[in-house]
Design an enzyme around this catalytic site. Structure first.
Site, PDB file in Angstrom:
ATOM      1  N   ASP A   1       0.858  -1.195   0.000  1.00 37.59           N
ATOM      2  CA  ASP A   1       0.000   0.000   0.000  1.00 37.59           C
ATOM      3  C   ASP A   1       0.892   1.242   0.000  1.00 37.59           C
ATOM      4  OD1 ASP A   1       0.847   0.305   2.665  1.00 37.59           O
ATOM      5  OD2 ASP A   1      -0.920  -0.701   3.453  1.00 37.59           O
TER       6      ASP A   1
ATOM      7  N   LYS B   1      -3.970   0.361  -2.806  1.00 37.39           N
ATOM      8  CA  LYS B   1      -4.983  -0.267  -1.930  1.00 37.39           C
ATOM      9  C   LYS B   1      -6.020   0.768  -1.522  1.00 37.39           C
ATOM     10  CE  LYS B   1      -4.413  -1.177   2.695  1.00 37.39           C
ATOM     11  NZ  LYS B   1      -3.854  -1.812   3.896  1.00 37.39           N
TER      12      LYS B   1
ATOM     13  N   ARG C   1      -9.399   1.500   0.964  1.00 38.00           N
ATOM     14  CA  ARG C   1     -10.106   0.954   2.141  1.00 38.00           C
ATOM     15  C   ARG C   1     -11.583   1.294   2.033  1.00 38.00           C
ATOM     16  NH1 ARG C   1      -8.889  -1.570   6.570  1.00 38.00           N
ATOM     17  NH2 ARG C   1      -6.633  -1.478   6.381  1.00 38.00           N
TER      18      ARG C   1
ATOM     19  N   ASP D   1       5.707  -5.684   4.921  1.00 36.80           N
ATOM     20  CA  ASP D   1       4.688  -4.903   5.633  1.00 36.80           C
ATOM     21  C   ASP D   1       5.037  -4.907   7.118  1.00 36.80           C
ATOM     22  OD1 ASP D   1       2.467  -3.322   5.913  1.00 36.80           O
ATOM     23  OD2 ASP D   1       1.096  -4.711   4.912  1.00 36.80           O
TER      24      ASP D   1
HETATM   25  C1  R5P Z   1      -1.780  -0.946   6.891  1.00 37.77           C
HETATM   26  O1  R5P Z   1      -1.633   0.258   6.895  1.00 37.77           O
HETATM   27  C2  R5P Z   1      -0.840  -1.876   7.584  1.00 37.77           C
HETATM   28  O2  R5P Z   1       0.488  -1.577   7.265  1.00 37.77           O
HETATM   29  C3  R5P Z   1      -1.138  -3.315   7.253  1.00 37.77           C
HETATM   30  O3  R5P Z   1      -0.971  -3.514   5.874  1.00 37.77           O
HETATM   31  C4  R5P Z   1      -2.547  -3.683   7.609  1.00 37.77           C
HETATM   32  O4  R5P Z   1      -2.935  -3.053   8.771  1.00 37.77           O
HETATM   33  C5  R5P Z   1      -2.668  -5.168   7.764  1.00 37.77           C
HETATM   34  O5  R5P Z   1      -3.972  -5.473   8.159  1.00 37.77           O
HETATM   35  P1  R5P Z   1      -4.789  -6.648   7.470  1.00 37.77           P
HETATM   36  O6  R5P Z   1      -3.906  -7.868   7.491  1.00 37.77           O
HETATM   37  O7  R5P Z   1      -6.004  -6.815   8.342  1.00 37.77           O
HETATM   38  O8  R5P Z   1      -5.145  -6.226   6.100  1.00 37.77           O
END
Ligand code: R5P
Length: 320
Positions: A171, A194, A196, A221
């Site tokens: 993202d 990405k 939301r 990530d």
């Molecule tokens: C988003 O900003 C974070 O860096 C993670 O990508 C995200 O929070 C991961 O959450 P999930 O696995 O529920 O998509």
């Protein structure tokens, strides 16, 4: 010098034991549990007057229980006349609630930081905060460490050539992290766009940069929670023709059906660290999950804090 003592909450005792093993120190004696009505209790079972105390407790799920336990551990140490209390929160829960992005919502990360400092923590040692600005939510010194070297070591161990790699940011928020890895691992940069739709739902629209086709995609990530973001990004990258997809994340929150999602996603392997404990049955469900330990790194940081030595010297600059 004040004696160093380490205590662990119940959130990740394995990590605490591994840290103590690296430091050749015993884990401190502490009684923790719940009364019949659900209230937490804590008793430090040894003398800590005038000592340099480190409390290890990631605030991972069950987040509120682990947070409350941490707060009463701090309070116990304070009232037992510890000289200094450093809390070691390898994973800081509530970190994603770090801004008021719409009306009438809390900034819970700030509230939690207030609770921790008000309880009596003198310092914080943490790892890969969701946003580095959270350091400023605490009115005490914060050392925010980076698991990046541990994750990069895994990727370097794969038999891929630099020219085959493309580092993919899942993202926009992770671009700086992806750039840092791309600089060290080689390969082009790509960004997944990405969007939301709700606090729990995301969708992946486009990929910017690349090329992706025929490449080994490396996605980094800070955390995998529901797995929605990373699996959505993997599907997009797979559709663009990546020949292999590796995922690396510091915190494996892995809630809900995240493990199932990862198993079914077109991902070759997922490397996470042990900031959050992963029950063996979850690990058995998904052999593609590999866990690398950050215990040696946290042990070194604890040693340095105790001896008033620099933590930043342990790392290369993580942001360009
Ligand atoms: C988003 O900003 C974070 O860096 C993670 O990508 C995200 O929070 C991961 O959450 P999930 O696995 O529920 O998509």
């Amino acid at each position: 010098m004040r004696e160093l003592k380490i205590f662990s909450g119940q959130a990740n005792r394995k990590l605490a034991k591994d840290i103590c093993a690296h430091l050749h120190l015993p884990l401190g004696e502490i009684s923790l549990g719940k009364f019949k009505d659900g209230e937490n209790y804590c008793k430090i079972e040894e003398d800590i007057r005038g000592r340099d105390i480190f409390l290890i407790q990631p605030t991972c799920p069950p987040v509120n229980d682990n947070l409350m336990e941490l707060l009463i551990m701090i309070d116990s140490c304070k009232r037992a006349s510890a000289e200094r209390i450093t809390i070691v929160i390898p994973y800081f829960g509530y970190a994603r609630q770090d801004r008021k992005d719409e009306g009438r919502v809390p900034i819970t990360a700030k509230l939690v930081a207030n609770l921790i400092t008000r309880a009596g923590a003198d310092r914080v040692l943490t790892m890969d905060l969701h946003s580095p600005q959270i350091q400023g939510f605490f009115d005490v010194p914060v050392d925010n460490m980076f698991a990046a070297p541990v994750l990069n070591d895994y990727v370097i161990g794969l038999s891929t050539q630099e020219e085959e790699r493309v580092v993919v940011s899942p993202d926009v928020g992770s671009i700086k992290r992806a750039l840092w890895h791309a600089k060290r691992l080689g390969g082009q940069l790509a960004i997944v766009d990405k969007r939301r739709d709700s606090p729990t739902e995301t969708r992946q629209e486009n990929i910017i940069g690349g090329p992706i086709a025929g490449k080994v995609a490396l996605m980094f990530d800070d955390m995998i929670s529901t797995g929605g973001s990373i699996c959505g990004a993997a599907l997009k990258v797979h559709a663009e023709g990546a020949k292999m997809i590796y995922v690396a994340a510091t915190h494996g929150v892995l809630c809900g059906d995240a493990v199932k999602k990862l198993s079914e996603a077109p991902i070759t392997a997922v490397v996470i660290t042990d900031t959050i404990p992963l029950p063996p049955e979850k690990l058995a469900q998904c052999p593609k999950i590999i866990v690398r330990s950050v215990a040696p790194m946290l042990a070194e940081a604890i040693k340095r804090i105790h001896h008033d030595q620099s933590i930043s010297m342990m790392f290369e600059k993580t942001e360009e």
